[in-house]
Design an enzyme around this catalytic site. Structure first.
Site, PDB file in Angstrom:
ATOM      1  N   CYS A   1      -2.964   1.412   6.629  1.00 40.28           N
ATOM      2  CA  CYS A   1      -3.160   0.592   7.829  1.00 40.28           C
ATOM      3  C   CYS A   1      -3.914   1.357   8.904  1.00 40.28           C
ATOM      4  O   CYS A   1      -4.713   0.794   9.634  1.00 40.28           O
ATOM      5  CB  CYS A   1      -1.818   0.101   8.352  1.00 40.28           C
ATOM      6  SG  CYS A   1      -0.631   1.429   8.603  1.00 40.28           S
TER       7      CYS A   1
ATOM      8  N   ASN B   1       0.809  -1.238   0.000  1.00 36.46           N
ATOM      9  CA  ASN B   1       0.000   0.000   0.000  1.00 36.46           C
ATOM     10  C   ASN B   1       0.839   1.283   0.000  1.00 36.46           C
ATOM     11  O   ASN B   1       0.419   2.289  -0.558  1.00 36.46           O
ATOM     12  CB  ASN B   1      -1.013  -0.005   1.153  1.00 36.46           C
ATOM     13  CG  ASN B   1      -0.388  -0.143   2.505  1.00 36.46           C
ATOM     14  OD1 ASN B   1       0.709  -0.681   2.646  1.00 36.46           O
ATOM     15  ND2 ASN B   1      -1.061   0.345   3.519  1.00 36.46           N
TER      16      ASN B   1
ATOM     17  N   GLU C   1       4.513  -4.738  12.131  1.00 37.52           N
ATOM     18  CA  GLU C   1       3.533  -3.659  11.963  1.00 37.52           C
ATOM     19  C   GLU C   1       2.411  -4.248  11.122  1.00 37.52           C
ATOM     20  O   GLU C   1       2.589  -4.480   9.927  1.00 37.52           O
ATOM     21  CB  GLU C   1       4.173  -2.449  11.260  1.00 37.52           C
ATOM     22  CG  GLU C   1       5.349  -1.837  12.010  1.00 37.52           C
ATOM     23  CD  GLU C   1       4.940  -1.071  13.259  1.00 37.52           C
ATOM     24  OE1 GLU C   1       3.746  -0.771  13.430  1.00 37.52           O
ATOM     25  OE2 GLU C   1       5.827  -0.788  14.083  1.00 37.52           O
TER      26      GLU C   1
HETATM   27  P1  NAD Z   1       0.677  -9.374   3.252  1.00 42.04           P
HETATM   28  O1  NAD Z   1       0.758  -9.827   4.653  1.00 42.04           O
HETATM   29  O2  NAD Z   1      -0.133 -10.156   2.299  1.00 42.04           O
HETATM   30  O3  NAD Z   1       2.136  -9.279   2.594  1.00 42.04           O
HETATM   31  C1  NAD Z   1       3.156  -8.470   3.152  1.00 42.04           C
HETATM   32  C2  NAD Z   1       4.507  -8.977   2.688  1.00 42.04           C
HETATM   33  O4  NAD Z   1       4.744 -10.263   3.247  1.00 42.04           O
HETATM   34  C3  NAD Z   1       4.646  -9.143   1.169  1.00 42.04           C
HETATM   35  O5  NAD Z   1       5.911  -8.689   0.785  1.00 42.04           O
HETATM   36  C4  NAD Z   1       4.534 -10.652   0.982  1.00 42.04           C
HETATM   37  O6  NAD Z   1       5.183 -11.136  -0.172  1.00 42.04           O
HETATM   38  C5  NAD Z   1       5.219 -11.150   2.234  1.00 42.04           C
HETATM   39  N1  NAD Z   1       4.864 -12.513   2.657  1.00 42.04           N
HETATM   40  C6  NAD Z   1       3.758 -13.226   2.357  1.00 42.04           C
HETATM   41  N2  NAD Z   1       3.805 -14.430   2.963  1.00 42.04           N
HETATM   42  C7  NAD Z   1       4.964 -14.466   3.675  1.00 42.04           C
HETATM   43  C8  NAD Z   1       5.564 -15.414   4.538  1.00 42.04           C
HETATM   44  N3  NAD Z   1       4.983 -16.585   4.796  1.00 42.04           N
HETATM   45  N4  NAD Z   1       6.744 -15.113   5.111  1.00 42.04           N
HETATM   46  C9  NAD Z   1       7.343 -13.912   4.887  1.00 42.04           C
HETATM   47  N5  NAD Z   1       6.813 -12.962   4.078  1.00 42.04           N
HETATM   48  C10 NAD Z   1       5.634 -13.239   3.486  1.00 42.04           C
HETATM   49  O7  NAD Z   1       0.186  -7.856   3.330  1.00 42.04           O
HETATM   50  P2  NAD Z   1      -0.212  -6.908   2.127  1.00 42.04           P
HETATM   51  O8  NAD Z   1      -1.528  -7.384   1.582  1.00 42.04           O
HETATM   52  O9  NAD Z   1       0.926  -6.731   1.228  1.00 42.04           O
HETATM   53  O10 NAD Z   1      -0.418  -5.506   2.880  1.00 42.04           O
HETATM   54  C11 NAD Z   1      -1.637  -5.088   3.442  1.00 42.04           C
HETATM   55  C12 NAD Z   1      -1.636  -5.306   4.931  1.00 42.04           C
HETATM   56  O11 NAD Z   1      -0.533  -4.612   5.504  1.00 42.04           O
HETATM   57  C13 NAD Z   1      -2.867  -4.736   5.615  1.00 42.04           C
HETATM   58  O12 NAD Z   1      -3.310  -5.646   6.585  1.00 42.04           O
HETATM   59  C14 NAD Z   1      -2.347  -3.460   6.279  1.00 42.04           C
HETATM   60  O13 NAD Z   1      -3.094  -3.038   7.398  1.00 42.04           O
HETATM   61  C15 NAD Z   1      -0.964  -3.866   6.638  1.00 42.04           C
HETATM   62  N6  NAD Z   1      -0.101  -2.699   6.833  1.00 42.04           N
HETATM   63  C16 NAD Z   1       0.273  -2.382   8.106  1.00 42.04           C
HETATM   64  C17 NAD Z   1       1.031  -1.242   8.334  1.00 42.04           C
HETATM   65  C18 NAD Z   1       1.443  -0.845   9.731  1.00 42.04           C
HETATM   66  O14 NAD Z   1       2.291   0.029   9.854  1.00 42.04           O
HETATM   67  N7  NAD Z   1       0.880  -1.434  10.770  1.00 42.04           N
HETATM   68  C19 NAD Z   1       1.426  -0.455   7.260  1.00 42.04           C
HETATM   69  C20 NAD Z   1       1.042  -0.819   5.972  1.00 42.04           C
HETATM   70  C21 NAD Z   1       0.281  -1.951   5.775  1.00 42.04           C
END
Ligand code: NAD
Length: 511
Positions: free
Chosen positions: A283, A154, A249
């Protein structure tokens, strides 16, 4: 604007057998390919990162700060190019990219260049314990070595690349695994870091899917993960196998509480602006609203009027207020939440439909007559929706705000700031704003991190850089002390003295 990005079949000098197509979600066109690195492909990156780290650490805060400051200037000089790349893979508006990505990045490079040394300076410690009297006690922070950063789609600059900045400032090498959905921004910024003089191997990008991220965990000294709560749990479980420290996060379902004495115009403006910002894919987006009965009708009519006026599109700067969705499956989640709400009795006052043309779009949507039986009030929607619920009073608002497994951010609106702050302190969230929302994220001095299932650890502030370090404590005995209470040869006089000292020091307090 240029939406085309050259086809990147070989990123960062790495050749991989498999390629990941990158789409422009506003148009649905594939604009590039990046390598899908296998676990074996990570090995040379890890070796390079480890080999480069000691010299980077030895460069000191000034030397590293110079590279980071240059990078702040580079980012501003190349901002239109970077915004084009960000937009081409996220579909966000020019303004969203500038406000939340460029301005964050420029501020963060300067902030960590300026503050890393202060946050990581040796700290002298005084102890009341008689056994260490006269000795030098110090806490110090040393870089962990090789840090792995895994990011979401995002905010490819702020939430993915952004976490690498303090890790680098602390003296670590970094391998960034950006989201497979939005890897191009990181590759563009890597170009910048190289131009600004980052030594070879200190910052590297491992493009790939989840499996690449999972494999990275095995190789690094710490994992900084931003993404969904579901993936965060997997990351923590994997890291547990090697006892690798993690900072997480994760997702959120941020409540906004509008109290009866709120400035209704400001509250409605904030709801529409911060609820629809980045098409709701933030987020700490406003995900659910609780409004006290006396002002509910006025608030809803203002929000409806403002939401109806929003322009959605992907044109030049100034042409649209809300961009496209970035991740195609997210459109299905948003639609499912709206349909579920409708089926359970909610009314759609604005929008409510997915886009019909090219690309991945969902209309800015306002829902009322919602409650906690509906997914739109309990699960992360991550889209341009504002579900508004009427509440009897402050107590009901607080109870409902806390009725969630998430605890990332929250906001409270009241002209009585004492009341607003009192309510804010009762919300189970890592960060709460009064008469504002989201903008707390720009205060890099202020810790930001989730409570409950929204995360572990913080970014920003002292904690945001110390997490990339091993805390080491030192005890130095400067000279052979004559009156040490312990030491060979055994000394019964000293033992008696210690008995007296203990009674004097610890035996006199009121029970
Ligand atoms: P996601 O969890 O699907 O993926 C995040 C990352 O993790 C990607 O790079 C993905 O390839 C990787 N990944 C996937 N499976 C993995 C595994 N088993 N081991 C290690 N890495 C793995 O999240 P998304 O859909 O990319 O992002 C959206 C989410 O992120 C929402 O829930 C949002 O709230 C959250 N977010 C949180 C913050 C915060 O600061 N708290 C900031 C931005 C986004």
């Amino acid at each position: 604007m240029a939406t085309e990005v050259a086809d990147v079949t070989v990123a960062n000098g790495h050749v991989a057998q498999d390629q990941i197509p990158v789409e422009n979600p506003a148009t649905g066109q594939v604009i590039a390919h990046v390598p899908d690195l296998s676990p074996e492909d990570l090995v040379p990156l890890v070796e390079r990162g480890r080999a480069a780290q000691p010299a980077w650490e030895a460069l000191g805060f000034d030397g590293r700060g110079r590279v980071l400051r240059r990078m702040a200037r580079w980012l501003l000089e190349h901002q239109d190019e970077v915004i084009d790349v960000i937009r081409s893979e996220t579909g966000k508006t020019y303004e969203d990219a500038q406000l939340a990505e460029i301005s964050y990045g420029a501020a963060a490079f300067n902030f960590w260049a300026q503050n890393a040394e202060g946050y990581l300076a040796d700290e002298k410690v005084k102890s009341a314990n008689v056994l260490v009297k006269g000795k030098k006690l110090v806490t110090r922070y040393r870089p962990l070595g090789l840090v792995g950063v895994i990011g979401p789609w995002n905010y490819p600059l702020t939430n993915s690349f952004g976490d690498c900045i303090p890790a680098l400032a602390a003296g670590n090498s970094v391998i960034l695994k950006p989201s497979e959905v939005t890897p191009l921004t990181s590759l563009k910024l890597e170009e910048g870091l190289k131009e600004c003089g980052i030594p070879e191997g200190v910052f590297q990008i491992a493009t790939g899917r989840g499996a690449t991220g999972a494999a990275l965990i095995d190789h690094v000294d710490m994992i900084m993960f931003t993404g969904s709560t579901a993936t965060g749990k997997k990351v923590m479980a994997k890291a547990a196998e090697t006892l690798t420290p993690v900072s997480l996060e994760l997702g959120g379902k941020d409540p906004m509480i509008v109290l009866s004495d709120a400035d209704v115009e400001r509250a409605a403006n904030s709801a529409v602006y911060w609820g629809m910002f980045n098409a709701g894919q933030t987020c700490i987006s406003l995900e659910r609203l609780y409004v006290e009965e006396p002002i509910y009708d006025e608030f809803v009519s203002k929000v409806v009027e403002k939401a109806r006026a929003l322009r959605q599109g992907f044109g030049e700067s100034g042409s649209a207020d809300v961009g496209s969705m970035t991740f195609p499956p997210q459109v299905d989640i948003v639609e499912r939440h709206v349909e579920d709400a409708k089926a359970k009795g909610a009314k759609v006052l604005v929008g409510g439909e997915r886009g019909k043309g090219q690309g991945y779009w969902f209309e800015p949507t306002v829902l009322v007559d919602v409650d906690h039986s509906m997914e739109c009030m309990t699960e992360e929607t991550f889209g341009p929706t504002l579900p508004i619920m009427k509440v009897r009073d402050e107590e009901e608002a607080i109870r409902l705000a806390n009725d969630s497994p998430y605890g990332l951010g929250a906001s409270v609106f009241s002209k009585d700031v004492t009341r607003g702050e009192r309510v804010a302190r009762r919300i189970e969230a890592g960060a709460v704003c009064v008469n504002d929302a989201l903008v707390n994220y720009t205060a890099l001095e202020l810790p930001m991190g989730g409570a409950k299932t929204s995360g572990l650890g913080t970014r920003h502030g002292a904690g945001g850089i110390r997490k990339y370090c091993q805390q080491q404590s030192l005890l130095v005995t400067r000279f052979a002390m004559k009156k040490e209470l312990y030491m060979y040869p055994y000394n019964t006089r000293a033992t008696k003295l210690l008995g007296k000292a203990l009674r004097f020091l610890y035996g006199r307090g009121k029970a």
